[in-house]
Design a protein around this motif. Structure first.
Motif, mmCIF file in Angstrom:
data_model
loop_
_atom_site.group_PDB
_atom_site.id
_atom_site.type_symbol
_atom_site.label_atom_id
_atom_site.label_comp_id
_atom_site.label_asym_id
_atom_site.label_seq_id
_atom_site.Cartn_x
_atom_site.Cartn_y
_atom_site.Cartn_z
ATOM 1 N N ALA A 114 0.840 -1.204 0.000
ATOM 2 C CA ALA A 114 0.000 0.000 0.000
ATOM 3 C C ALA A 114 0.874 1.253 0.000
ATOM 4 C CB ALA A 114 -0.923 -0.016 1.217
ATOM 5 N N GLU A 115 1.940 1.223 0.815
ATOM 6 C CA GLU A 115 2.858 2.361 0.881
ATOM 7 C C GLU A 115 3.511 2.611 -0.476
ATOM 8 O OE1 GLU A 115 6.103 3.426 4.160
ATOM 9 O OE2 GLU A 115 6.712 1.698 2.958
ATOM 10 N N TRP A 116 3.957 1.545 -1.137
ATOM 11 C CA TRP A 116 4.625 1.674 -2.432
ATOM 12 C C TRP A 116 3.678 2.218 -3.491
ATOM 13 C CZ3 TRP A 116 9.411 1.997 -3.955
ATOM 14 C CH2 TRP A 116 9.679 1.969 -5.321
ATOM 15 N N LYS A 117 2.436 1.722 -3.500
ATOM 16 C CA LYS A 117 1.462 2.197 -4.486
ATOM 17 C C LYS A 117 1.199 3.688 -4.309
ATOM 18 C CE LYS A 117 -0.776 -2.238 -5.109
ATOM 19 N NZ LYS A 117 -1.910 -3.097 -4.739
ATOM 20 N N SER A 118 1.053 4.121 -3.069
ATOM 21 C CA SER A 118 0.822 5.550 -2.800
ATOM 22 C C SER A 118 2.025 6.383 -3.225
ATOM 23 C CB SER A 118 0.560 5.785 -1.315
ATOM 24 O OG SER A 118 -0.623 5.157 -0.930
ATOM 25 N N PHE A 119 3.210 5.918 -2.848
ATOM 26 C CA PHE A 119 4.443 6.633 -3.178
ATOM 27 C C PHE A 119 4.621 6.722 -4.694
ATOM 28 C CE2 PHE A 119 9.037 6.430 -4.116
ATOM 29 C CZ PHE A 119 9.456 7.597 -3.507
ATOM 30 N N ALA A 120 4.442 5.595 -5.389
ATOM 31 C CA ALA A 120 4.618 5.571 -6.851
ATOM 32 C C ALA A 120 3.603 6.484 -7.538
ATOM 33 C CB ALA A 120 4.499 4.144 -7.379
ATOM 34 N N ALA A 121 2.376 6.525 -7.027
ATOM 35 C CA ALA A 121 1.356 7.390 -7.618
ATOM 36 C C ALA A 121 1.728 8.865 -7.454
ATOM 37 C CB ALA A 121 -0.004 7.106 -6.981
ATOM 38 N N VAL A 122 2.192 9.234 -6.276
ATOM 39 C CA VAL A 122 2.569 10.630 -6.023
ATOM 40 C C VAL A 122 3.760 11.026 -6.889
ATOM 41 C CG1 VAL A 122 3.549 12.208 -4.298
ATOM 42 C CG2 VAL A 122 1.613 10.740 -3.701
ATOM 43 N N ILE A 123 4.800 10.185 -6.906
ATOM 44 C CA ILE A 123 5.991 10.497 -7.709
ATOM 45 C C ILE A 123 5.641 10.521 -9.192
ATOM 46 C CG2 ILE A 123 8.298 9.694 -8.386
ATOM 47 C CD1 ILE A 123 8.105 10.987 -5.572
ATOM 48 N N GLY A 124 4.847 9.556 -9.641
ATOM 49 C CA GLY A 124 4.428 9.526 -11.044
ATOM 50 C C GLY A 124 3.661 10.778 -11.425
ATOM 51 N N ASP A 125 2.778 11.220 -10.531
ATOM 52 C CA ASP A 125 2.006 12.431 -10.780
ATOM 53 C C ASP A 125 2.918 13.653 -10.844
ATOM 54 O OD1 ASP A 125 -0.494 13.868 -11.103
ATOM 55 O OD2 ASP A 125 -0.201 14.575 -9.038
ATOM 56 N N LEU A 126 3.834 13.745 -9.864
ATOM 57 C CA LEU A 126 4.753 14.890 -9.855
ATOM 58 C C LEU A 126 5.644 14.907 -11.089
ATOM 59 C CD1 LEU A 126 5.805 14.944 -6.105
ATOM 60 C CD2 LEU A 126 4.503 16.700 -7.319
ATOM 61 N N LEU A 127 6.223 13.779 -11.415
ATOM 62 C CA LEU A 127 7.089 13.724 -12.595
ATOM 63 C C LEU A 127 6.297 13.988 -13.870
ATOM 64 C CD1 LEU A 127 9.455 10.729 -11.786
ATOM 65 C CD2 LEU A 127 10.003 13.160 -11.777
ATOM 66 N N GLY A 128 5.092 13.454 -13.932
ATOM 67 C CA GLY A 128 4.247 13.687 -15.102
ATOM 68 C C GLY A 128 3.948 15.158 -15.292
ATOM 69 N N ARG A 129 3.651 15.829 -14.190
ATOM 70 C CA ARG A 129 3.372 17.271 -14.270
ATOM 71 C C ARG A 129 4.609 18.042 -14.699
ATOM 72 N NH1 ARG A 129 -0.215 18.514 -8.885
ATOM 73 N NH2 ARG A 129 -1.886 17.080 -9.398
ATOM 74 N N VAL A 130 5.734 17.715 -14.113
ATOM 75 C CA VAL A 130 6.984 18.411 -14.451
ATOM 76 C C VAL A 130 7.338 18.151 -15.908
ATOM 77 C CG1 VAL A 130 9.463 18.477 -14.010
ATOM 78 C CG2 VAL A 130 7.868 18.464 -12.096
ATOM 79 N N LEU A 131 7.251 16.912 -16.343
ATOM 80 C CA LEU A 131 7.609 16.581 -17.722
ATOM 81 C C LEU A 131 6.634 17.202 -18.717
ATOM 82 C CD1 LEU A 131 8.676 12.856 -17.289
ATOM 83 C CD2 LEU A 131 10.151 14.849 -17.583
ATOM 84 N N ASN A 132 5.352 17.220 -18.396
ATOM 85 C CA ASN A 132 4.371 17.841 -19.300
ATOM 86 C C ASN A 132 4.573 19.345 -19.388
ATOM 87 O OD1 ASN A 132 3.141 15.463 -20.009
ATOM 88 N ND2 ASN A 132 1.592 15.591 -18.414
ATOM 89 N N ILE A 133 4.870 19.990 -18.277
ATOM 90 C CA ILE A 133 5.123 21.433 -18.290
ATOM 91 C C ILE A 133 6.366 21.724 -19.121
ATOM 92 C CG2 ILE A 133 5.826 23.412 -16.863
ATOM 93 C CD1 ILE A 133 3.977 22.225 -14.677
ATOM 94 N N GLY A 134 7.414 20.900 -18.938
ATOM 95 C CA GLY A 134 8.638 21.079 -19.717
ATOM 96 C C GLY A 134 8.372 20.871 -21.206
#
Length: 142
Positions: A114-134
């Protein structure tokens, strides 16, 4: 209990080109061991071979990394260990130490999953936002 052999593993695929940092690999050893043992007891070298094959070599586990973790997990009550004899292909007898999940290990697997799924979702979301903005900024520059 059927004993799995490393020869039953699929052949390794082409090696991944992305290098995974040693620190990131170390942070995943315990949850991956717990997940591997969910399906039944395994011995250390078998786990190393399995992870290396399934990750196409990206994680590059070594026995020297795994065994101290297994001993610590056993001391923490997450896994149990038992020596078992097996016959070598040459006809000799050897011993392997098989590791199995305990009740505490099953609970820890659920918690860490559960911890890994939450962590991966948050990091994926953050990286996705950063990469899309870039990507948008670069597209606007051309």
């Amino acid at each position: 209990m059927a004993i799995r052999s490393t020869s039953d593993l699929p052949p390794p695929k082409r090696r991944r080109e992305i290098a995974v940092s040693e620190q990131l690999v170390k942070g995943t050893v315990i949850p991956v061991v717990l997940a591997l043992l969910r399906d039944g007891p395994r011995y250390g070298y078998e786990m190393v071979q399995n992870v290396n094959a399934r990750s196409n070599g990206a994680l590059e586990w070594r026995e020297g990394t795994l065994y101290p973790v297994l001993h610590r997990m056993e001391a923490d009550g997450l896994i149990s260990a038992q020596w078992k004899d097996y016959e070598t292909p040459a006809g000799g007898n050897r011993r392997r130490r098989y590791y199995a999940l305990t009740g505490a290990g099953r609970r820890e697997l659920a918690r860490r999953s559960a911890e890994w799924k939450s962590f991966a979702a948050v990091i994926g979301d953050l990286l996705g936002r950063v990469l899309n903005i870039g990507a948008i900024s670069k597209a606007g520059e051309s």
